[in-house]
Design an enzyme around this catalytic site. Structure first.
Site, short mmCIF file in Angstrom:
data_model
loop_
_atom_site.label_atom_id
_atom_site.label_comp_id
_atom_site.label_asym_id
_atom_site.label_seq_id
_atom_site.Cartn_x
_atom_site.Cartn_y
_atom_site.Cartn_z
CG PHE A 130 -16.73 -32.07 8.49
CD1 PHE A 130 -17.35 -31.83 9.70
CD2 PHE A 130 -15.47 -32.14 8.12
CE1 PHE A 130 -16.62 -32.27 11.05
CE2 PHE A 130 -14.81 -32.63 9.41
CZ PHE A 130 -15.34 -32.68 10.62
CG ASP A 215 -11.83 -27.72 3.34
OD1 ASP A 215 -11.05 -28.70 2.94
OD2 ASP A 215 -12.54 -27.89 4.49
CE LYS A 244 -10.43 -35.99 5.26
NZ LYS A 244 -10.77 -36.97 6.07
N1 PLP Z 1 -12.28 -30.47 5.57
C1 PLP Z 1 -12.76 -31.39 4.99
C2 PLP Z 1 -13.42 -31.24 3.61
C3 PLP Z 1 -12.72 -32.66 5.52
O1 PLP Z 1 -13.26 -33.43 4.96
C4 PLP Z 1 -12.07 -32.61 6.86
C5 PLP Z 1 -11.89 -34.15 7.30
O2 PLP Z 1 -12.94 -35.17 7.04
C6 PLP Z 1 -11.46 -31.80 7.50
C7 PLP Z 1 -11.54 -30.51 6.84
C8 PLP Z 1 -10.94 -31.88 8.91
O3 PLP Z 1 -9.82 -32.38 8.62
P1 PLP Z 1 -8.97 -32.98 10.00
O4 PLP Z 1 -9.78 -34.18 10.27
O5 PLP Z 1 -7.57 -33.60 9.45
O6 PLP Z 1 -9.04 -32.13 10.99
#
Ligand code: PLP
Length: 399
Positions: A130, A215, A244
């Protein structure tokens, strides 16, 4: 008040919160909730942390926003501190995880472009990933349910099965710009890629002239007991994304890169109105003040082990509700035997907030400041939720 005027994109619980302090939230129903979700790994220092409140108030009384047309001292300081504490030499600030990942994807493609390989545009990702909800990051994640109805997914992404190094070696080739991976998949249900799998990714990337992007939007800023997960596994990426917990609840994202990897990101190639504005950067610095403070990360590791042990005992007692517990640091998944939606609701009724994830997992992503007593209380409430679910099941069987 109702949700009628909102896009109906969320199945929200019928609950809002009035105040918060540390790990606790007071609901509009007057009840106190133990927050083990931290707004999906965001309120890394809990609610209303005095140092963060002071930093935001102080910044708010000065200049809120000037755009990136001018220098932003708080942003420069945050970038310098992130670079100092990691492998990175350069940082680009965004507003969210998805935007940080967009910056990372663009950075990888531009790196190849300026190094004479414009045909290297493809990004290899891992099944179950994700990376966000923009059209680019949706294509990177590749989850059919999220892509449905939005037309042709953005081209240029290849996916390999989780932990399958042979598939990775087959797929990475002369058109690959980068491999992009979450060291621990959060939304997929707290699935950890082991050190060897990540080391294999590093090797395959190097052998093929590709970059490695981690990520760390969910795993970063102390959640696993090191500032970033890569520091625990000892596999160093070229590009890393954070969001986050970096703002402790104030929106901010960051794309970190080595000087070499960021070489193509020259003036005009990327930008944002809000990214890294003064308020966001001031709070980001305040978060780092605490997370990089003496002994803080060691405590996270110790508390992570404690939580895992406490949950292990609860899971063993309720095989009809819970199957197992997994995770690292304060990123923990309880694999459920019962549908996770029921577990999340029962937990909420027991005054505990947990977050559903893939693989029928209930996630605990507590604020990093949670005390051992509060973590013990979370385990007790998960125990109470299971007893309630078992009783309801027994009643249903009798009826
Ligand atoms: N990458 C990871 C690993 C995530 O867990 C998330 C959100 O849960 C995102 C990217 C996307 O982040 P955002 O919701 O701040 O765009």
């Amino acid at each position: 008040m109702s949700t009628n005027s909102l896009f109906q994109t969320y199945n929200r619980a019928d609950l809002s919160f009035e105040t918060g302090e540390g790990v606790w939230l007071v609901g509009s129903d007057g009840r106190r909730y133990l927050d083990m979700g931290a707004g999906i790994a965001v309120t890394s220092l809990g609610h209303a942390h005095p140092h963060l409140v002071a930093a935001l108030q102080d910044a708010a009384a000065k200049v809120w926003h000037t755009s990136n047309l001018y220098r932003i001292p708080e942003q420069e300081r945050l970038a310098a501190r992130l670079s100092e504490a990691t492998f990175a030499d350069r940082v680009f600030f965004a507003n969210s995880g998805a935007e940080a990942n967009e910056a990372a994807i663009k950075t990888a493609r531009r790196y190849q472009y300026v190094n004479g390989a414009p045909e290297r545009t493809r990004i290899v990702t891992v099944e179950g990933a994700f990376h966000g909800r923009t059209l680019g990051t949706l294509a990177a994640g590749g989850t059919p349910k999220y892509l449905e109805g939005f037309g042709e997914p953005l081209a240029g992404f290849d996916q390999v099965p989780f932990g399958d190094v042979e598939a990775l070696s087959r797929v990475v080739g002369p058109q690959t710009a980068a491999i992009m991976v979450e060291p621990v998949q959060g939304e997929a249900g707290v699935r950890t890629l082991d050190r060897q799998a990540l080391a294999d990714m590093r090797r395959v990337a190097d052998d093929n002239g590709a970059l490695l992007i981690f990520d760390e939007v969910q795993t970063g800023v102390g959640r696993l007991g090191t500032l970033f997960a890569y520091q625990a596994v000892g596999v160093v990426p070229d590009v890393l994304t954070s969001a986050k917990g970096l703002g402790g609840g104030f929106p901010i994202g960051a794309c970190l890169a080595t000087e070499r990897a960021a070489a193509g990101m020259t003036p005009g190639t990327h930008g944002t109105t809000f990214g890294g504005n003064r308020l966001a950067a001031a709070v980001g610095n305040a978060v780092l003040d605490v997370v990089l403070g003496d002994g803080f990360l060691e405590e996270v590791r110790r508390k992570g082990a404690f939580l895992m042990q406490a949950l292990g005992a609860v899971v063993d007692t309720h095989p009809d509700v819970y199957a197992s517990v997994r995770g690292e640091g304060l990123m923990v998944g309880v694999v459920c035997t019962m549908p996770v939606a029921k577990v999340v609701t029962a937990a909420r009724e027991a005054g505990l907030l947990v977050i559903p994830a893939g693989d029928n997992v209930a996630r605990l992503l507590p604020p990093l400041v949670a005390s051992e007593d509060e973590l013990r209380e979370a385990a007790d409430r998960l125990d109470a939720a299971a007893r309630e679910l078992e009783a309801t099941q027994a009643d249903a069987a009798v009826a």
